[in-house]
Structures are given as C-alpha cells and as structure tokens.
Design a protein around this motif. Structure first.
Motif, PDB file in Angstrom:
ATOM      1  N   VAL A 169       0.833  -1.243  -0.245  1.00 51.53           N
ATOM      2  CA  VAL A 169      -0.230   0.076  -0.084  1.00 51.53           C
ATOM      3  C   VAL A 169       0.884   1.102  -0.153  1.00 51.53           C
ATOM      4  O   VAL A 169       1.781   1.237   0.759  1.00 51.53           O
ATOM      5  N   VAL A 170       0.873   2.206  -1.223  1.00 56.32           N
ATOM      6  CA  VAL A 170       1.408   3.963  -1.167  1.00 56.32           C
ATOM      7  C   VAL A 170       0.010   4.556  -0.916  1.00 56.32           C
ATOM      8  O   VAL A 170      -0.542   4.230  -1.468  1.00 56.32           O
ATOM      9  N   SER A 171       0.535   5.577  -0.487  1.00 59.52           N
ATOM     10  CA  SER A 171       0.273   7.066  -0.133  1.00 59.52           C
ATOM     11  C   SER A 171       0.868   7.926   0.081  1.00 59.52           C
ATOM     12  O   SER A 171       2.291   8.326   1.066  1.00 59.52           O
ATOM     13  N   GLY A 172       1.882   9.109  -1.176  1.00 59.81           N
ATOM     14  CA  GLY A 172       2.003   9.704  -0.971  1.00 59.81           C
ATOM     15  C   GLY A 172       4.169   9.359  -0.694  1.00 59.81           C
ATOM     16  O   GLY A 172       4.490   8.089  -1.314  1.00 59.81           O
ATOM     17  N   ASP A 173       4.398   9.197   0.067  1.00 57.63           N
ATOM     18  CA  ASP A 173       5.646   8.953   1.059  1.00 57.63           C
ATOM     19  C   ASP A 173       5.956   7.985   1.150  1.00 57.63           C
ATOM     20  O   ASP A 173       6.511   7.139   2.426  1.00 57.63           O
ATOM     21  N   ASP A 174       4.450   7.307   2.332  1.00 60.71           N
ATOM     22  CA  ASP A 174       4.467   6.136   2.830  1.00 60.71           C
ATOM     23  C   ASP A 174       4.310   4.609   2.054  1.00 60.71           C
ATOM     24  O   ASP A 174       3.233   4.246   1.197  1.00 60.71           O
ATOM     25  N   ILE A 175       5.321   4.093   2.774  1.00 59.23           N
ATOM     26  CA  ILE A 175       5.026   2.418   1.834  1.00 59.23           C
ATOM     27  C   ILE A 175       4.367   0.847   3.640  1.00 59.23           C
ATOM     28  O   ILE A 175       5.328   1.363   3.914  1.00 59.23           O
ATOM     29  N   THR A 176       3.619   0.709   3.007  1.00 58.42           N
ATOM     30  CA  THR A 176       3.404  -0.481   4.191  1.00 58.42           C
ATOM     31  C   THR A 176       3.743  -1.749   2.815  1.00 58.42           C
ATOM     32  O   THR A 176       3.287  -1.797   1.903  1.00 58.42           O
ATOM     33  N   ALA A 177       3.977  -2.861   3.851  1.00 54.91           N
ATOM     34  CA  ALA A 177       4.472  -3.688   2.856  1.00 54.91           C
ATOM     35  C   ALA A 177       4.611  -4.755   3.568  1.00 54.91           C
ATOM     36  O   ALA A 177       5.460  -5.240   4.600  1.00 54.91           O
ATOM     37  N   LEU A 178       3.789  -6.387   2.909  1.00 53.51           N
ATOM     38  CA  LEU A 178       4.859  -7.569   3.389  1.00 53.51           C
ATOM     39  C   LEU A 178       5.483  -8.391   1.938  1.00 53.51           C
ATOM     40  O   LEU A 178       4.419  -8.745   0.960  1.00 53.51           O
ATOM     41  N   PRO A 179       6.577  -8.289   2.040  1.00 52.12           N
ATOM     42  CA  PRO A 179       7.241  -9.491   1.679  1.00 52.12           C
ATOM     43  C   PRO A 179       6.452 -11.030   1.331  1.00 52.12           C
ATOM     44  O   PRO A 179       6.216 -11.669   2.405  1.00 52.12           O
ATOM     45  N   LEU A 180       6.681 -11.177  -0.225  1.00 51.31           N
ATOM     46  CA  LEU A 180       5.910 -12.795  -0.399  1.00 51.31           C
ATOM     47  C   LEU A 180       6.936 -13.528  -1.887  1.00 51.31           C
ATOM     48  O   LEU A 180       6.875 -13.587  -2.176  1.00 51.31           O
ATOM     49  N   GLU A 181       8.098 -13.559  -0.856  1.00 46.91           N
ATOM     50  CA  GLU A 181       9.157 -13.837  -1.983  1.00 46.91           C
ATOM     51  C   GLU A 181       9.252 -15.636  -1.745  1.00 46.91           C
ATOM     52  O   GLU A 181      10.147 -15.739  -3.493  1.00 46.91           O
ATOM     53  N   CYS A 182       8.223 -16.153  -1.748  1.00 48.36           N
ATOM     54  CA  CYS A 182       8.419 -17.626  -1.732  1.00 48.36           C
ATOM     55  C   CYS A 182       7.230 -17.534  -3.444  1.00 48.36           C
ATOM     56  O   CYS A 182       6.147 -17.513  -3.277  1.00 48.36           O
ATOM     57  N   ALA A 183       7.480 -17.336  -5.007  1.00 51.34           N
ATOM     58  CA  ALA A 183       6.952 -17.176  -5.540  1.00 51.34           C
ATOM     59  C   ALA A 183       5.403 -16.159  -5.367  1.00 51.34           C
ATOM     60  O   ALA A 183       4.877 -16.053  -6.454  1.00 51.34           O
ATOM     61  N   GLY A 184       5.906 -15.550  -4.647  1.00 53.90           N
ATOM     62  CA  GLY A 184       5.229 -14.244  -4.243  1.00 53.90           C
ATOM     63  C   GLY A 184       4.029 -14.088  -4.054  1.00 53.90           C
ATOM     64  O   GLY A 184       2.865 -13.961  -4.052  1.00 53.90           O
ATOM     65  N   LEU A 185       3.628 -15.575  -3.326  1.00 52.86           N
ATOM     66  CA  LEU A 185       2.465 -16.124  -2.604  1.00 52.86           C
ATOM     67  C   LEU A 185       2.798 -16.577  -1.105  1.00 52.86           C
ATOM     68  O   LEU A 185       1.920 -16.562  -0.434  1.00 52.86           O
ATOM     69  N   MET A 186       4.368 -16.455  -0.712  1.00 54.35           N
ATOM     70  CA  MET A 186       3.910 -16.588   0.589  1.00 54.35           C
ATOM     71  C   MET A 186       5.335 -16.180   1.321  1.00 54.35           C
ATOM     72  O   MET A 186       6.608 -15.824  -0.123  1.00 54.35           O
ATOM     73  N   SER A 187       5.428 -16.154   2.867  1.00 52.42           N
ATOM     74  CA  SER A 187       6.481 -14.984   3.354  1.00 52.42           C
ATOM     75  C   SER A 187       7.033 -16.250   3.937  1.00 52.42           C
ATOM     76  O   SER A 187       6.580 -17.174   3.930  1.00 52.42           O
ATOM     77  N   ALA A 188       8.775 -15.454   4.328  1.00 51.66           N
ATOM     78  CA  ALA A 188       9.190 -17.134   5.171  1.00 51.66           C
ATOM     79  C   ALA A 188       9.948 -16.258   5.945  1.00 51.66           C
ATOM     80  O   ALA A 188      10.369 -16.476   7.184  1.00 51.66           O
ATOM     81  N   LEU A 189       8.378 -14.560   6.343  1.00 49.16           N
ATOM     82  CA  LEU A 189       8.560 -13.841   7.765  1.00 49.16           C
ATOM     83  C   LEU A 189       8.478 -15.051   8.772  1.00 49.16           C
ATOM     84  O   LEU A 189       7.085 -15.995   8.489  1.00 49.16           O
ATOM     85  N   PRO A 190       8.716 -15.401   9.759  1.00 50.43           N
ATOM     86  CA  PRO A 190       7.530 -15.342  11.094  1.00 50.43           C
ATOM     87  C   PRO A 190       6.338 -15.273  11.108  1.00 50.43           C
ATOM     88  O   PRO A 190       5.830 -14.059  11.285  1.00 50.43           O
ATOM     89  N   TYR A 191       5.415 -16.443  12.089  1.00 51.27           N
ATOM     90  CA  TYR A 191       3.472 -15.693  11.678  1.00 51.27           C
ATOM     91  C   TYR A 191       3.354 -14.483  12.555  1.00 51.27           C
ATOM     92  O   TYR A 191       2.449 -14.059  12.005  1.00 51.27           O
ATOM     93  N   ASP A 192       3.704 -14.554  13.524  1.00 52.93           N
ATOM     94  CA  ASP A 192       3.617 -12.972  13.766  1.00 52.93           C
ATOM     95  C   ASP A 192       3.511 -12.209  13.511  1.00 52.93           C
ATOM     96  O   ASP A 192       2.974 -11.076  13.575  1.00 52.93           O
ATOM     97  N   GLU A 193       5.397 -12.157  12.604  1.00 48.72           N
ATOM     98  CA  GLU A 193       5.261 -10.359  12.208  1.00 48.72           C
ATOM     99  C   GLU A 193       4.372 -10.517  10.695  1.00 48.72           C
ATOM    100  O   GLU A 193       3.802  -8.978  10.704  1.00 48.72           O
ATOM    101  N   VAL A 194       4.540 -11.822  10.102  1.00 47.58           N
ATOM    102  CA  VAL A 194       3.221 -11.825   8.348  1.00 47.58           C
ATOM    103  C   VAL A 194       1.812 -11.126   9.667  1.00 47.58           C
ATOM    104  O   VAL A 194       1.444 -10.331   8.789  1.00 47.58           O
ATOM    105  N   VAL A 195       1.242 -11.493  10.685  1.00 48.69           N
ATOM    106  CA  VAL A 195      -0.168 -11.025  10.849  1.00 48.69           C
ATOM    107  C   VAL A 195       0.431  -9.588  11.555  1.00 48.69           C
ATOM    108  O   VAL A 195      -1.038  -8.955  10.970  1.00 48.69           O
ATOM    109  N   ARG A 196       1.156  -9.039  12.032  1.00 55.09           N
ATOM    110  CA  ARG A 196       1.673  -7.861  12.379  1.00 55.09           C
ATOM    111  C   ARG A 196       1.076  -6.462  10.264  1.00 55.09           C
ATOM    112  O   ARG A 196       0.469  -5.683  10.772  1.00 55.09           O
ATOM    113  N   ARG A 197       2.187  -7.398  10.137  1.00 54.10           N
ATOM    114  CA  ARG A 197       2.818  -6.815   8.828  1.00 54.10           C
ATOM    115  C   ARG A 197       0.560  -6.642   8.021  1.00 54.10           C
ATOM    116  O   ARG A 197       0.385  -5.331   7.274  1.00 54.10           O
ATOM    117  N   LEU A 198      -0.088  -7.892   8.191  1.00 56.21           N
ATOM    118  CA  LEU A 198      -1.394  -8.025   6.958  1.00 56.21           C
ATOM    119  C   LEU A 198      -1.730  -6.662   8.212  1.00 56.21           C
ATOM    120  O   LEU A 198      -2.876  -6.273   7.038  1.00 56.21           O
TER     121      LEU A 198
END
Length: 177
Positions: A96-125
């Motif tokens: 999500v972007v607006s102005g200079d603000d960017i909020t993101a969740l990397p999904l580096e596994c085929a663009g579908l899954m994150s390698a981040l820990p579960y609690d970090e994925v939940v926080r970023r979502l």
C-alpha cells in the motif's frame, strides 16, 4: 467497468460515460486497475474498477488467482507505479502506498508466501489493512484484488491484455463510442 461486489468474488459489468482524461474519478469511485505480466514480459493491461473506494494512494500484490501476475488499483498513476515497483522490489508481495508512505509484506516464495515468522506476517497484514483503510479502501481490499484478474468468475475481469468479459470469454475494449 468492473464493479466489486462487497462480500463476493464475483463482479458486475458497469457501463458509465467517462472521459479518459478524467480517470480517476474519485467522486464516482472510478479507479484504474492494472495487471502486469510477471512471466513473459508481454506488458500490461488496464481496466476501470468501481468499489475499492480509495481516495488516494494505491494497492498492489502478486497474489492473483490463477496467474499470480501483479495487480494494482489506485487513485493515481504515480502511486500505482510506486506500489507495483515495491512488489517487484520485494520479489513478490503486497503493498500500500500513499505519498511517501509504503506499507508492505514480502511474499518472496513465488510471490505467494512469506518466509517471515507467523506473528510478523499477522502484524504486517494488519498494518496493510490499516493503511488501506486510512486511504478509504473497502474492507479486505487485497482479497478483492487477488480475484480481480481471475477470468473464470463472472462477470468482467482485467488481465495483462486488458478487460475480459467472462460470459463472452473474450477481451473487450475499455472504451466504447
């Protein structure tokens, strides 16, 4: 134009008089939707969407059933480009972007899954949802975004080729005379 149906993955085919120079039309909730081919570099398709309710900024993601191309919706071209660039930079993800603000969740596994820990994925979502909400977005905008290019669910979709009429099973022009 593609109308989002709240609580559904189906869409409706809307026909509005529009001036291409007047897009986005925030008063009528007409936003640009873009699908970019992630695999063959064949380009991108553009459609118009009603129902995301963004008043500024853009959202983009690489979760897009069944092709998992990059899909973006936004209230302006510059923000759409920035959101797509963030998804590309992440090697797949949600942004999500607006102005200079960017909020993101990397999904580096085929663009579908994150390698981040579960609690970090939940926080970023949660942060993605909150950022999108501040921009005026419909609840759960990434769910709608993920189905926007799925060409087997009625009525109209947007693909890397442009607008697709599911009932006629053919690409259709964005603008009619």
């Amino acid at each position: 134009m593609i109308e989002i149906v709240p609580g559904q993955i189906t869409t409706r085919d809307l026909r509005y008089p529009v001036d291409a120079a007047g897009i986005p039309d925030l008063d009528r909730d007409i936003l640009k939707a873009v699908v970019i081919d992630r695999y063959r570099a064949t380009g991108s398709g553009v459609g118009l969407v009603h129902g995301f309710h963004l008043q500024e900024g853009a959202i983009a993601g690489s979760v897009s059933h069944d092709s998992h191309n990059i899909v973006a919706v936004g209230a302006g071209d510059a923000d759409i480009v920035r959101a797509v660039a963030e998804v590309v930079r992440l090697g797949g993800g949600l942004a999500v972007v607006s102005g200079d603000d960017i909020t993101a969740l990397p999904l580096e596994c085929a663009g579908l899954m994150s390698a981040l820990p579960y609690d970090e994925v939940v926080r970023r979502l949660a942060a993605l949802e909150e950022h999108a909400r501040r921009l005026g977005a419909i609840a759960n905008p990434f769910m709608y975004l993920s189905f926007l290019a799925l060409t087997v669910i009625p009525e109209v979709r947007v693909t890397e080729r442009g607008v697709f009429d599911v009932g006629a099973f053919t690409d259709v022009p964005l603008f009619e005379e």
